[in-house]
Scaffold this active site. Structure first.
Site, PDB file in Angstrom:
ATOM      1  N   TYR A 189     -47.091  17.939   0.739  1.00  0.00           N
ATOM      2  CA  TYR A 189     -45.767  18.561   0.908  1.00  0.00           C
ATOM      3  C   TYR A 189     -45.872  20.073   0.793  1.00  0.00           C
ATOM      4  CZ  TYR A 189     -40.765  19.401   0.102  1.00  0.00           C
ATOM      5  OH  TYR A 189     -39.460  19.847   0.187  1.00  0.00           O
ATOM      6  N   SER A 217     -39.057  25.542   0.634  1.00  0.00           N
ATOM      7  CA  SER A 217     -39.022  24.954  -0.705  1.00  0.00           C
ATOM      8  C   SER A 217     -39.830  25.863  -1.623  1.00  0.00           C
ATOM      9  CB  SER A 217     -39.652  23.553  -0.690  1.00  0.00           C
ATOM     10  OG  SER A 217     -39.902  23.084  -2.005  1.00  0.00           O
TER      11      SER A 217
END
Length: 254
Positions: free
Chosen positions: A152, A139
């Site tokens: 995250y 990501s």
């Protein structure tokens, strides 16, 4: 699970979103796709859809954090052409000061340890095929942090470093390692899961963004990278919508 002459692609987290879209596109590109996810009904329905479209697909219920189950799964293969480590996800958006350690632990287990489990288990089959591709779906969060995203970000940093280190360690073998790092992608479940079903909070993530990425957009980049000639390695591909200049700079038409 093998089919003579047909390259096999294993896709984790294939029950929805990017994983499901990637499975459809790899199947259309000529791979026999093996769909894995915890939700057996979802992947079986997707496998049926792919087969009805004239392609090859098999569903296998699997939790990537269950190391023993992953190792059992891997025994079914002699060779594999592609592994797409897509299983992952985010939980919560709390600051470091009040973040829930259980959320952090779960994100790390799925995004990093799950990727490790599957990669280790299938690396021999990827190598034996003579032309293997490992995709790690990280990501943009793994490349730049943002407030409320530390858990995250930490997990996706782990996935990114896993890919980078593996590439160094297996250079000279017939296996390439590709990292795909998407930015803002609007899928049916990602933000809703992150905010534990709070649809209002999930909607705010994409508020005013005319065209966030779709699961198909990301699947396009994965399929393109996997179908390059064997000597071509896409080390890192960062893909964002035009409206997103960085993790914290997004054009919104409100």
């Amino acid at each position: 699970m093998t089919a003579a002459g047909t390259p096999i692609a294993v896709v984790t987290g294939a029950s929805s979103g990017i994983g499901a879209a990637t499975a459809r596109q790899l199947a259309a590109a000529g791979y026999r796709v093996v769909l894995t996810a915890r939700r057996k009904d979802r992947i079986e329905a997707l496998a049926d859809e792919i087969v009805q479209a004239g392609h090859q697909a098999t569903a296998y219920a699997l939790d990537v954090t269950d190391r023993e189950a992953v190792q059992t799964f891997a025994t079914a293969f002699r060779t594999i052409a592609v592994l797409v480590n897509n299983a992952g996800g985010a939980l919560g958006a709390d600051p470091v000061a009040t973040g829930d350690p259980d959320d952090w632990r779960q994100m790390y287990e799925v995004n990093v340890i799950g990727t490790l489990n599957v990669t280790q288990a299938l690396l021999p089959a990827l190598t034996a095929g003579g032309d293997g591709t490992i995709v790690v779906l990280s990501s943009t969060a793994g490349h730049a942090t943002y407030e409320g995203g530390a858990g995250y970000v930490a997990a996706k940093n782990g996935a990114r470093v896993l890919a980078e280190t593996l590439r160094l360690e297996i250079v000279g073998t017939p296996v390439r390692v590709i990292e795909i790092a998407p930015g803002m992608v609007k899928t049916d479940e990602f933000a809703t899961t992150r905010f534990r079903g709070d649809a209002e909070k999930a909607a705010k993530v994409y508020a005013g963004v005319a065209e966030p990425l779709t699961a198909d957009d990301v699947a396009d980049t994965i399929t393109w990278a996997c179908t390059r000639p064997p000597h071509v390695n896409i080390d890192l591909l960062v893909v964002r919508p035009r409206a997103q200049a960085s993790n914290t700079k997004v054009h919104r038409e409100l």
